[in-house]
Design a protein around this motif. Sequence first.
Motif, mmCIF file in Angstrom:
data_model
loop_
_atom_site.group_PDB
_atom_site.id
_atom_site.type_symbol
_atom_site.label_atom_id
_atom_site.label_comp_id
_atom_site.label_asym_id
_atom_site.label_seq_id
_atom_site.Cartn_x
_atom_site.Cartn_y
_atom_site.Cartn_z
ATOM 1 N N UNK A 19 0.834 -1.077 0.000
ATOM 2 C CA UNK A 19 -0.077 -0.067 -0.135
ATOM 3 C C UNK A 19 0.631 1.557 0.037
ATOM 4 N N UNK A 75 -6.424 -3.973 -3.870
ATOM 5 C CA UNK A 75 -7.211 -5.234 -3.354
ATOM 6 C C UNK A 75 -6.659 -6.650 -3.760
ATOM 7 N N UNK A 78 -3.364 -7.130 -2.416
ATOM 8 C CA UNK A 78 -3.002 -7.122 -0.864
ATOM 9 C C UNK A 78 -3.910 -8.366 -0.315
ATOM 10 N N UNK A 119 -12.385 -5.118 5.389
ATOM 11 C CA UNK A 119 -11.445 -5.881 4.327
ATOM 12 C C UNK A 119 -11.047 -4.857 2.969
ATOM 13 N N UNK A 120 -11.964 -4.051 2.604
ATOM 14 C CA UNK A 120 -11.744 -3.042 1.375
ATOM 15 C C UNK A 120 -10.823 -1.880 1.857
ATOM 16 N N UNK A 121 -10.951 -1.443 3.045
ATOM 17 C CA UNK A 121 -10.093 -0.239 3.490
ATOM 18 C C UNK A 121 -8.785 -0.815 3.729
ATOM 19 N N UNK A 122 -8.660 -1.827 4.498
ATOM 20 C CA UNK A 122 -7.469 -2.492 4.861
ATOM 21 C C UNK A 122 -6.455 -2.726 3.691
ATOM 22 N N UNK A 123 -6.979 -3.131 2.621
ATOM 23 C CA UNK A 123 -6.371 -3.647 1.513
ATOM 24 C C UNK A 123 -6.115 -2.959 0.405
#
Lengths: 222, 227
Positions: free
Chosen positions: A156, A195, A198, B62-66
């Motif tokens: 990220x 996404x 990650x 999950x969408x924010x953290x990745x």
Amino acid sequence: MGGSLNVNHLAFLANGALWTIGLSLIALVGGGLAGFVVALARISPLRAVRILAAGYVQLIQGTPLLVIMFLTYFGLPPLGITVSPLTAASVSLTVYVGAYLGEIWRGCIESVPKQQWEAAEGLALSRTQRMMRVILPQAVRIATPPTVGFMVQIIKNTSLASVVGFVELARAGQIINNALFEPFLIYLIIAVVYFALCYPVSRLSRRLEASQGRPRLSVETA
Amino acid sequence: MKINLDFGAILERWPSFVSGAIMTLELAVIATVLGTAIGVLGAIARRSGHPVATRVAAFYVESIRNTPLLVQIFLVYFGLASLGVKFPAFTVAAAALTINVGAYTTEIIRAGFDAIPKAQIEAAEGLALSKPQIYWHVVMLPAIEKVYPALTSQFVLLMLASSVTSQISAEELTAVANYIQSDTYRAFETYILVAIAYVALSLVMRAGFYGLGLVMFPRRRRLGTPL
């Protein structure tokens, strides 16, 4: 403006995504080497070395990566050191990741049970032998899940290389957006690609954590 | 090679730096307060067992953290703009940071909830505490207390991450630095100063959270357990 998203744009994005992966690997290797040195320095028997390493960690962990990027890219040329965007991004990420991995790994080394140190000492192993043959092999096992978890942060964080003009995924998106002006669509695609890069790594780190049977609370950078 | 540093021209601009630092702190405080609220709600939703609420919360986290904050900021910025409403950069920045930190907070607070032993709740029921009393004194406060160090570190990281909002021209510390360095051609000095300012801000925040912890968790203060 004008035109619509076509195969060439997608190829450009794919190329950016490859550079995101490449930069992540550079950051992992560079930051890993730096972090290893930092971790050992933090538990050095020499007080001066410990203080120096702690100062480095405090300083870097108190500074945004963005500012470190600007400092290397815009700050060094006036001092007579010219840097390319790739060099600036690699150096910044190495310095940054080194501080964080150093702290994570120091914790892992210190969480090897104290008896192991004592037993190794009782066997008359030298400090280097103790470290290399007894402590580090065990620390590596403890360190694997948080390190894989931190890999997500690295991927990220490479997006910030876009501010110095390095064409990775985020910058590739900006460039295409400048031509097409479809910001919402393009940044959504970018987000989905990030996404996709990650999420598998996140899942892997959680699986590793679960298999070691001790969930830990990690703090993550945005 | 002769290195010639001149901090004078930069230090003259101190009022700009101060106003930038204040905006950075404002962003941090807003996102911390709203992010904590989202975190509590998100953690409750993730543990609720309700099929929809659990999934929505999991998707959000999950969408924010990745995905990177930078991309999230662009999405919020252009997403809001596509609604045809023009929001000031500060509002967009605060919204994006709140959405971002809310996801991390959800995970941390959830871990805090998970760490509350069931027997403790049963004991509270045995003592005839009311449901709200149990929820507040036996579940919520001890849960937050357990994860307080992780939470505060997360908020300090958020303050540092707010530098990314300079990319949508929110006039915080990093944006001020960009402006001043392009004006004075003293990039090295400017960014060194700003880096020091960020270190100082994070120390200020840590001290503030330490004080807040002493006030919020008197039990811990009495026991002398470090925060």
